[in-house]
Structures are given as structure tokens and as C-alpha cells.
Design an enzyme around this catalytic site. Structure first.
Site, short mmCIF file in Angstrom:
data_model
loop_
_atom_site.label_atom_id
_atom_site.label_comp_id
_atom_site.label_asym_id
_atom_site.label_seq_id
_atom_site.Cartn_x
_atom_site.Cartn_y
_atom_site.Cartn_z
CB SER A 136 -0.94 0.12 1.29
OG SER A 136 -1.52 1.18 1.20
CE1 TYR A 150 -0.04 5.02 -5.65
CE2 TYR A 150 0.10 6.48 -4.04
CZ TYR A 150 0.56 5.07 -4.41
OH TYR A 150 1.15 4.60 -3.87
CE LYS A 154 -0.82 2.08 -3.77
NZ LYS A 154 -0.50 0.66 -4.02
#
Length: 294
Positions: A136, A150, A154
Site C-alpha cells: 500500500s 492514487y 490505496k
């Protein structure tokens, strides 16, 4: 005893370092990447020469995943550990990313992880053991501006891993999250951009802010005091080598000092989960070690 490990996204960055580090540790490693006979031929050949089995996998393609995982298991003679590493970042004002832009990020960073995990799990279920590792980011625990898709991918990955932790734990399969911070792997060089040029034009000079931010952040990743990305590879190797039941669920690895603030957050989250599951008399489902920093 060496383990049989499959890693995605091994053509560069952390993935390549994971392969090299784990090979040195005496493990059997299957390195998965796209286009092994084309643009990634050089890293594929280098990893083969180092002792890895290289397989072609595009994590956005179901058939490629199924075929690649099957080929990897055959080459390694089994599978003990899956390391979901493939991913990429983007930089831009969130408003300027179209829905299709978002889908491209999630296809790799989240849906690709689900494809790989589903394809690899039957072997581990049959064994009643194994480890699924999710690479992660500290940005799965807080957000920075201009990295919106993004960040979101995550955060979603963290939730996916939390669920797998509970559901797979009952089958004897462990889950672990590694959360790197800022490291000089070239990650920022390959960041995607938003595609809505018309919307970008509407924002005038403010549209330059994402690139200015990335350029400024890059300055922290160079020079004598820059974080060493090898520390992330070493942390992954340590998790692989630890005995079942001894691995922490979350491990942060950061050389910029951000982990000092993230670790208490992770510890508080663990206590919250333990409390909630305990209230429903399901505490045994979270019988794992607490988060740790490296």
C-alpha cells in the site's frame, strides 16, 4: 526454509528490489510483469539471470492473470506467498481527472490486486497456510493534494486487505500490509496525468500546482539524506521470513518522518477494530500482531 513467492510489478522500482532481495534470502521467486519480450525484456532477462522465474502477467486482464499465476505456480512448484506490488501513481488536480482516468488507476491498483488474489488463493486454501501481502502506501492512511485517484485507490486497498485479513485468517492464510513512505525508486517519474485538457485550461496558472508540488517533493528524495528504498525491500523480506502468527498486520517504512504520525493512527485503528470485534464476540478473528514500524 525458503518460500515460493509470486510478486507483481517487478520490472522496476520496489518490485525488482523485492525479487533481488528475496532471491538473496534463499527463496524461490516468480517475477511477474507485462511485455517480457518487449519493453521489459531487459529487466526480465536480468531477473532470470539472478535466478527468478519470470512470467507474463497484465493485472488488468483476467485471462493473463489466470494463465500467469498458473505458470508461476508450476515453475515454482507451489506457492506460499503472494506479494501484490503492481501499481502506479498520478498527479493532477482531482477535478481534471475523468471517470475513465480514475478507472485506469483502479484497474491496476485495486482490481488488479483482486484478480491476482483470487487467482492465487485456491492453492493456499488447499494448503491451509500462506501469506498475502499488499503493498500500500502511507497515502492509504492520509491524503496529499494533487494525488486524488492514487490516494483513493490505496485507501480502498487498505479496506480490501482488512477484509481479507478476517476472511482468510479463518482458513489459516495470513494477510499483511506494507506502507512505504517517500523513497527514491523513480515512482514519481512514471506518474500518470489527467486527460481533460479543456478542464485543465479553465484553471489557468493553478493547473501548474500539481507539477510544482511533485517537483518540490522530489527534492526530499535525493542527496545524502534521502530515504533508502532498500529498507522497504528488507521489511518485506522480514515479513516473509517471520513465522506464521508472528507477523504484524501493518508495517510502515518511511525515511522522511511521516511514520511517526501514522503509527499512532494505525495503533488506534487496531485498538478500535479489536474493540468492535470484541463487542460482537468476534475478537478471535483479529488474533494477529499489532502494527509496527521499520
Amino acid at each position: 526454509m525458503g518460500k515460493k513467492i509470486l510478486i507483481t510489478g517487478t520490472n522496476s522500482g520496489f518490485g525488482r528490489m523485492f525479487v533481488e532481495t528475496l532471491l538473496t534470502g534463499g527463496h524461490t521467486v516468480v517475477a511477474a510483469m507485462r511485455d517480457v519480450d518487449g519493453r521489459n525484456k531487459e529487466p526480465a532477462d536480468a531477473l532470470r539471470a539472478a535466478g527468478a522465474h519470470v512470467v507474463e502477467i497484465d493485472v488488468t486482464d483476467e485471462a493473463s492473470v489466470e494463465a500467469g499465476v498458473s505458470a508461476g505456480i508450476e515453475a515454482a512448484g507451489g506457492l506460499d506467498v503472494l506479494i501484490n506490488n503492481a501499481g502506479f501513481g498520478v498527479a493532477g488536480l482531482q477535478e481534471t481527472f475523468t471517470v475513465d482516468d480514475w478507472k485506469r488507476v483502479f484497474e491496476v491498483n485495486l482490481f488488479g490486486v483482486q484478480r491476482m488474489t483470487r487467482a492465487a488463493l485456491p492453492t493456499r486454501r488447499a494448503q491451509g497456510s500462506g501469506l498475502v501481502m499488499f503493498v500500500s502506501s502511507l497515502l492509504g492512511r492520509f491524503v496529499l493534494p494533487f494525488l486524488g485517484p492514487y490516494n483513493a485507490s490505496k485507501w480502498a486497498l487498505e479496506a480490501m486487505a482488512e477484509n481479507y485479513r478476517v476472511e482468510l485468517g479463518a482458513l489459516g492464510i495470513e494477510s499483511a500490509i506494507v506502507e512505504p513512505g517517500g523513497d527514491g525508486t523513480g515512482f514519481l517519474d512514471g506518474m500518470g496525468k489527467p486527460s481533460d485538457e479543456a478542464r485543465i485550461a479553465q484553471l489557468g496558472a493553478y493547473a501548474n500546482a500539481p507539477q510544482e508540488f511533485v517537483t518540490g517533493f522530489e527534492q526530499n528524495l535525493v542527496g545524502d539524506t534521502a530515504p533508502d528504498p532498500q529498507t522497504v525491500a528488507d521489511a518485506v523480506a522480514q515479513l516473509v521470513d517471520q513465522a506464521a502468527g508472528e507477523r504484524p498486520f501493518r508495517t510502515t517504512v518511511d525515511g522522511l518522518g511521516m511514520d511517526a504520525f501514522i503509527n499512532p493512527f494505525n495503533e488506534a485503528g487496531e485498538q478500535m477494530m479489536q474493540g468492535i470485534y470484541g463487542a460482537f464476540e468476534m475478537g478471535q478473528m483479529l488474533d494477529v500482531k499489532t502494527p509496527e514500524a521499520v
